[in-house]
Design an enzyme around this catalytic site. Structure first.
Site, PDB file in Angstrom:
ATOM      1  N   ASP A   7      28.333 -13.249   3.474  1.00 46.81           N
ATOM      2  CA  ASP A   7      27.925 -13.829   4.756  1.00 46.81           C
ATOM      3  C   ASP A   7      29.013 -13.570   5.790  1.00 46.81           C
ATOM      4  OD1 ASP A   7      26.060 -15.357   6.374  1.00 46.81           O
ATOM      5  OD2 ASP A   7      27.589 -16.926   6.409  1.00 46.81           O
ATOM      6  N   GLU A   9      30.272 -14.640  10.044  1.00 46.66           N
ATOM      7  CA  GLU A   9      30.099 -15.348  11.314  1.00 46.66           C
ATOM      8  C   GLU A   9      30.608 -14.418  12.403  1.00 46.66           C
ATOM      9  OE1 GLU A   9      28.472 -18.085  11.563  1.00 46.66           O
ATOM     10  OE2 GLU A   9      28.400 -18.579   9.420  1.00 46.66           O
ATOM     11  N   GLU A  52      27.094 -20.359  22.432  1.00 46.21           N
ATOM     12  CA  GLU A  52      26.108 -20.667  21.400  1.00 46.21           C
ATOM     13  C   GLU A  52      26.665 -20.364  20.008  1.00 46.21           C
ATOM     14  OE1 GLU A  52      24.126 -19.681  25.241  1.00 46.21           O
ATOM     15  OE2 GLU A  52      25.614 -18.656  23.965  1.00 46.21           O
ATOM     16  N   HIS A 152      28.162 -23.957  10.344  1.00 44.68           N
ATOM     17  CA  HIS A 152      28.026 -22.739   9.542  1.00 44.68           C
ATOM     18  C   HIS A 152      29.414 -22.203   9.228  1.00 44.68           C
ATOM     19  CE1 HIS A 152      23.616 -21.595  10.136  1.00 44.68           C
ATOM     20  NE2 HIS A 152      23.769 -22.768  10.723  1.00 44.68           N
ATOM     21  N   ASP A 157      28.424 -20.962   3.194  1.00 46.02           N
ATOM     22  CA  ASP A 157      27.070 -20.407   3.181  1.00 46.02           C
ATOM     23  C   ASP A 157      26.885 -19.413   2.040  1.00 46.02           C
ATOM     24  OD1 ASP A 157      26.626 -21.946   5.381  1.00 46.02           O
ATOM     25  OD2 ASP A 157      26.312 -20.304   6.798  1.00 46.02           O
TER      26      ASP A 157
END
Length: 249
Positions: A7, A9, A52, A152, A157
């Site tokens: 994963d 970000e 965001e 997150h 995750d």
């Protein structure tokens, strides 16, 4: 069989707009067992995250400024995923960012580094058409606790997705590793022959502990929740319980 659950970000949604990877995590699964071997890195993107994106991962520019840039850790990623099956939820998103970072570092594109890329989101959509299949929804469906997931994070995750993936893929095509013949009965001719020749007289008898029974009930509760009602195992157990509790002859 070596699998990597991955994963990332990022600072935003599009690498074409100059957005970068800010966190990367890989969790290793070998023969369907999560190992203690993982890769977890924070990265300096040399830019701010979109508001965001920052709201999603909470990784500030100040925090990330003290961490290495992607080219400095690129070889670690290459070595970790080499020839493995890499499982990613919504793989297209992460792969386009990894490709952009690897290209910037002068390295091969991500699909050329690993043995296979599996998109767990696409698998979930095939298994549960018309339902929500994001990570939170899948955790809820399979009874996996994600109460500690307030933001997150790539490592958290990846760990949750690893549990979800093992739950999603725990079924077997046939008993005793049959080769698929006579699939309607669940036994292949080879498996049936093995059963006929098998001598169980020498096997030790192991009593089930109370702890094991409670763990079994917890597992069945998770299956019931995922099935939206009584699972097949509950239906199978019910007649046996009725016979055991019924009047003797």
């Amino acid at each position: 069989m070596r699998q990597i659950v991955l994963d990332t970000e990022t600072t935003g949604l599009e690498p074409e707009q100059g957005h970068r990877v800010v966190e990367l995590a890989c969790v290793e699964i070998v023969n369907r067992q999560v190992t203690n071997h993982h890769l977890h890195l924070y990265l300096n993107p040399d830019r701010d995250s979109d508001p965001e994106a920052l709201q999603v991962h909470g990784l500030t520019t100040e925090f990330l400024s003290g961490h290495p840039r992607f080219p400095e850790i690129a070889q670690q990623l290459v070595d970790f995923v080499r020839d493995a099956e890499v499982i990613i939820h919504n793989a297209a998103f992460d792969v386009k960012f990894l490709n952009a970072e690897l290209k910037r570092a002068g390295l091969p594109l991500f699909p050329d580094l690993c043995g296979k890329i599996t998109d767990s989101l696409m698998v979930a959509r095939e298994m549960f058409p018309g339902k929500r299949n994001n990570l939170d929804a899948l955790c809820d469906r399979f009874g996996i606790s994600n109460a500690h997931r307030t933001l997150h994070g790539a490592l958290l995750d990846s760990e949750l997705l690893g549990e979800v993936w093992l739950a999603m893929t725990r079924g077997q095509n046939s008993l005793l590793g049959g080769d698929g013949e006579d699939s309607g009965s669940g036994f292949s001719a080879r498996a049936a022959g093995a059963m006929a020749r098998f001598d169980a007289s020498g096997l030790p008898v192991i009593q089930v502990s109370e702890q094991d029974l409670r763990a079994h009930e917890t597992y069945l509760d998770g299956l019931d929740k995922a099935a939206g009602g009584r699972s097949l195992w509950r239906e199978i157990e019910a007649p046996a319980g009725a016979i055991a509790d019924g009047p003797s002859a």
